[in-house]
Design an enzyme around this catalytic site. Structure first.
Site, PDB file in Angstrom:
ATOM      1  N   TYR A  68       0.834  -1.217   0.000  1.00 47.05           N
ATOM      2  CA  TYR A  68       0.000   0.000   0.000  1.00 47.05           C
ATOM      3  C   TYR A  68       0.866   1.264   0.000  1.00 47.05           C
ATOM      4  CZ  TYR A  68      -4.451  -2.221  -0.184  1.00 47.05           C
ATOM      5  OH  TYR A  68      -5.531  -2.916  -0.655  1.00 47.05           O
ATOM      6  N   HIS A 120     -14.850   2.210  -2.353  1.00 43.10           N
ATOM      7  CA  HIS A 120     -13.851   1.263  -1.843  1.00 43.10           C
ATOM      8  C   HIS A 120     -12.855   1.910  -0.890  1.00 43.10           C
ATOM      9  CE1 HIS A 120     -14.601  -1.593  -5.525  1.00 43.10           C
ATOM     10  NE2 HIS A 120     -15.569  -1.629  -4.636  1.00 43.10           N
ATOM     11  N   CYS A 128      -7.945   2.344  12.625  1.00 38.66           N
ATOM     12  CA  CYS A 128      -7.377   1.613  13.768  1.00 38.66           C
ATOM     13  C   CYS A 128      -8.195   0.350  14.047  1.00 38.66           C
ATOM     14  CB  CYS A 128      -7.351   2.508  15.008  1.00 38.66           C
ATOM     15  SG  CYS A 128      -6.758   1.634  16.466  1.00 38.66           S
ATOM     16  N   CYS A 151      -1.933   3.604  15.733  1.00 39.64           N
ATOM     17  CA  CYS A 151      -2.815   4.700  16.157  1.00 39.64           C
ATOM     18  C   CYS A 151      -2.272   5.291  17.469  1.00 39.64           C
ATOM     19  CB  CYS A 151      -4.196   4.078  16.380  1.00 39.64           C
ATOM     20  SG  CYS A 151      -5.466   5.186  16.950  1.00 39.64           S
ATOM     21  N   THR A 191     -14.278   1.066 -16.021  1.00 37.56           N
ATOM     22  CA  THR A 191     -14.381  -0.080 -15.103  1.00 37.56           C
ATOM     23  C   THR A 191     -14.670  -1.344 -15.897  1.00 37.56           C
ATOM     24  OG1 THR A 191     -15.520  -1.042 -13.194  1.00 37.56           O
ATOM     25  CG2 THR A 191     -16.820   0.479 -14.547  1.00 37.56           C
ATOM     26  N   ASN A 216     -15.056   3.196 -22.309  1.00 40.80           N
ATOM     27  CA  ASN A 216     -14.009   2.264 -21.902  1.00 40.80           C
ATOM     28  C   ASN A 216     -13.058   2.026 -23.068  1.00 40.80           C
ATOM     29  OD1 ASN A 216     -12.574  -0.251 -20.987  1.00 40.80           O
ATOM     30  ND2 ASN A 216     -14.074  -0.124 -19.343  1.00 40.80           N
TER      31      ASN A 216
HETATM   32  P1  OAD Z   1     -10.175  -2.883 -13.668  1.00 35.22           P
HETATM   33  O1  OAD Z   1      -8.690  -2.889 -13.700  1.00 35.22           O
HETATM   34  O2  OAD Z   1     -10.876  -4.166 -13.433  1.00 35.22           O
HETATM   35  O3  OAD Z   1     -10.740  -2.309 -15.034  1.00 35.22           O
HETATM   36  C1  OAD Z   1     -10.235  -1.134 -15.602  1.00 35.22           C
HETATM   37  C2  OAD Z   1     -11.005  -0.869 -16.866  1.00 35.22           C
HETATM   38  O4  OAD Z   1     -10.552   0.370 -17.395  1.00 35.22           O
HETATM   39  C3  OAD Z   1     -10.816  -1.920 -17.965  1.00 35.22           C
HETATM   40  O5  OAD Z   1     -12.079  -2.305 -18.468  1.00 35.22           O
HETATM   41  C4  OAD Z   1      -9.985  -1.188 -19.032  1.00 35.22           C
HETATM   42  O6  OAD Z   1     -10.346  -1.566 -20.353  1.00 35.22           O
HETATM   43  C5  OAD Z   1     -10.391   0.249 -18.780  1.00 35.22           C
HETATM   44  N1  OAD Z   1      -9.364   1.241 -19.163  1.00 35.22           N
HETATM   45  C6  OAD Z   1      -8.024   1.183 -19.057  1.00 35.22           C
HETATM   46  N2  OAD Z   1      -7.451   2.309 -19.465  1.00 35.22           N
HETATM   47  C7  OAD Z   1      -8.450   3.144 -19.852  1.00 35.22           C
HETATM   48  C8  OAD Z   1      -8.507   4.474 -20.380  1.00 35.22           C
HETATM   49  N3  OAD Z   1      -7.410   5.202 -20.590  1.00 35.22           N
HETATM   50  N4  OAD Z   1      -9.725   4.999 -20.660  1.00 35.22           N
HETATM   51  C9  OAD Z   1     -10.860   4.272 -20.459  1.00 35.22           C
HETATM   52  N5  OAD Z   1     -10.873   3.024 -19.968  1.00 35.22           N
HETATM   53  C10 OAD Z   1      -9.680   2.456 -19.660  1.00 35.22           C
HETATM   54  O7  OAD Z   1     -10.603  -1.762 -12.606  1.00 35.22           O
HETATM   55  P2  OAD Z   1     -11.998  -1.589 -11.852  1.00 35.22           P
HETATM   56  O8  OAD Z   1     -13.124  -1.965 -12.713  1.00 35.22           O
HETATM   57  O9  OAD Z   1     -11.967  -0.241 -11.266  1.00 35.22           O
HETATM   58  O10 OAD Z   1     -11.177  -3.208  -5.791  1.00 35.22           O
HETATM   59  O11 OAD Z   1     -11.849  -2.653 -10.717  1.00 35.22           O
HETATM   60  C11 OAD Z   1     -12.830  -2.713  -9.713  1.00 35.22           C
HETATM   61  C12 OAD Z   1     -12.211  -3.082  -8.392  1.00 35.22           C
HETATM   62  O12 OAD Z   1     -11.424  -4.260  -8.554  1.00 35.22           O
HETATM   63  C13 OAD Z   1     -11.209  -2.074  -7.855  1.00 35.22           C
HETATM   64  O13 OAD Z   1     -11.820  -1.004  -7.174  1.00 35.22           O
HETATM   65  C14 OAD Z   1     -10.383  -2.904  -6.946  1.00 35.22           C
HETATM   66  C15 OAD Z   1     -10.173  -4.097  -7.842  1.00 35.22           C
HETATM   67  O14 OAD Z   1      -9.863  -5.281  -7.230  1.00 35.22           O
HETATM   68  C16 OAD Z   1     -10.613  -3.450  -4.617  1.00 35.22           C
HETATM   69  O15 OAD Z   1      -9.399  -3.389  -4.441  1.00 35.22           O
HETATM   70  C17 OAD Z   1     -11.600  -3.758  -3.560  1.00 35.22           C
END
Ligand code: OAD
Length: 244
Positions: A68, A120, A128, A151, A191, A216
């Protein structure tokens, strides 16, 4: 002249008084922050079970904090990009606006978005395990980390983010759904739409008869569900959706 998907999306946005936006890691990709899935995604090189579950933290809090802190350093050096800025403009022009983000990087707020809910959590916040206090947490100056962050009460701090197997903040989810079901347009950007409950948003919107737009880089499981799906970089497309 042929109407393009960009024209259709722009038209829906211009006419809407109320706009809901859901974002994921893709919106910060052009700021240099790695996404989670796909070829260069974090989950290609790192294991969710080693780094992003409560059990992982229990087994090896040092390893989890190192990961992190590494991500915090990358994010600290990143700047909001034109996609974040386009969403700020969208908020300024809509009568009613809500942004729900799955991102923990805080870039929407740094860009100037006001009505933002972080589903998230936030990577610069710690919680803490003993007293439950939340506080701002930045990475140590050196990468040679010795002690685990604690903490003032002495309890161990953990990143204030949602890990796999944990429930999302119910108040945030409830507020987002209440807004979503009354909105006119929902924009889903950057996403992969595979992590629940955020992944249920396109389906809920469609069920409510809300106009849905996906932006996307590539087609996703959401693409066939929305009214307009546009493929390309968010930093290029989102600003285009706001200008005639
Ligand atoms: P992902 O990494 O699963 O998906 C990212 C998306 O962004 C993909 O569909 C890519 O095609 C798209 N992408 C990449 N570059 C881009 C750009 N320049 N413009 C537009 N689109 C683009 O990420 P999330 O969907 O956010 O959770 O993932 C959801 C959750 O899974 C996250 O919040 C995280 C992860 O595990 C936790 O850590 C709890």
């Amino acid at each position: 002249m042929e109407t393009t998907n960009i024209d259709r999306a722009r038209d829906l946005i211009i006419r809407a008084r109320s706009v809901f936006v859901l974002t994921g890691a893709g919106i910060s990709a052009e700021s240099g922050i790695p996404t989670f899935r796909g070829t260069d995604g974090l989950w290609k090189n790192y294991s969710t079970t080693d780094l992003a579950t409560p059990e992982a933290f229990k087994n090896n809090p040092t390893l989890v904090w190192e990961w992190y802190h590494w991500r915090q350093r990358i994010i600290s050096q990143a700047q909001p990009n034109p996609a974040h800025q386009a969403i700020v403009q969208l908020e300024k022009h809509a009568e009613r606006f809500l942004l729900l983000t799955q991102n923990v990087d805080g870039l929407h707020v740094r860009a100037g978005s006001k009505n933002v809910l972080e589903l998230h959590g936030n990577i610069f916040r710690a919680r803490c395990l003993l007293c439950g206090a939340t506080l701002r947490h930045l990475p140590p100056d050196t990468e040679q980390e010795s002690d685990l962050p604690r903490c003032t009460c002495g309890g161990l701090l953990r990143p204030d983010v949602v890990w796999f197997g944990e429930t999302i903040p119910q108040d945030i989810w409830h507020t987002a759904l209440t807004f979503l079901t009354k909105t006119e347009v929902a924009i889903i950007c950057g996403t992969s739409g595979v992590v629940w409950p955020a992944a249920s948003i396109p389906e809920i919107a469609r069920h409510e008869g809300i106009a849905t737009i996906e932006v996307n880089l590539e087609p996703t499981g959401i693409s066939t569900m929305v009214d307009v799906s546009i493929q390309g970089k968010a930093g290029k497309l989102l600003p285009q959706l706001l200008h005639n």
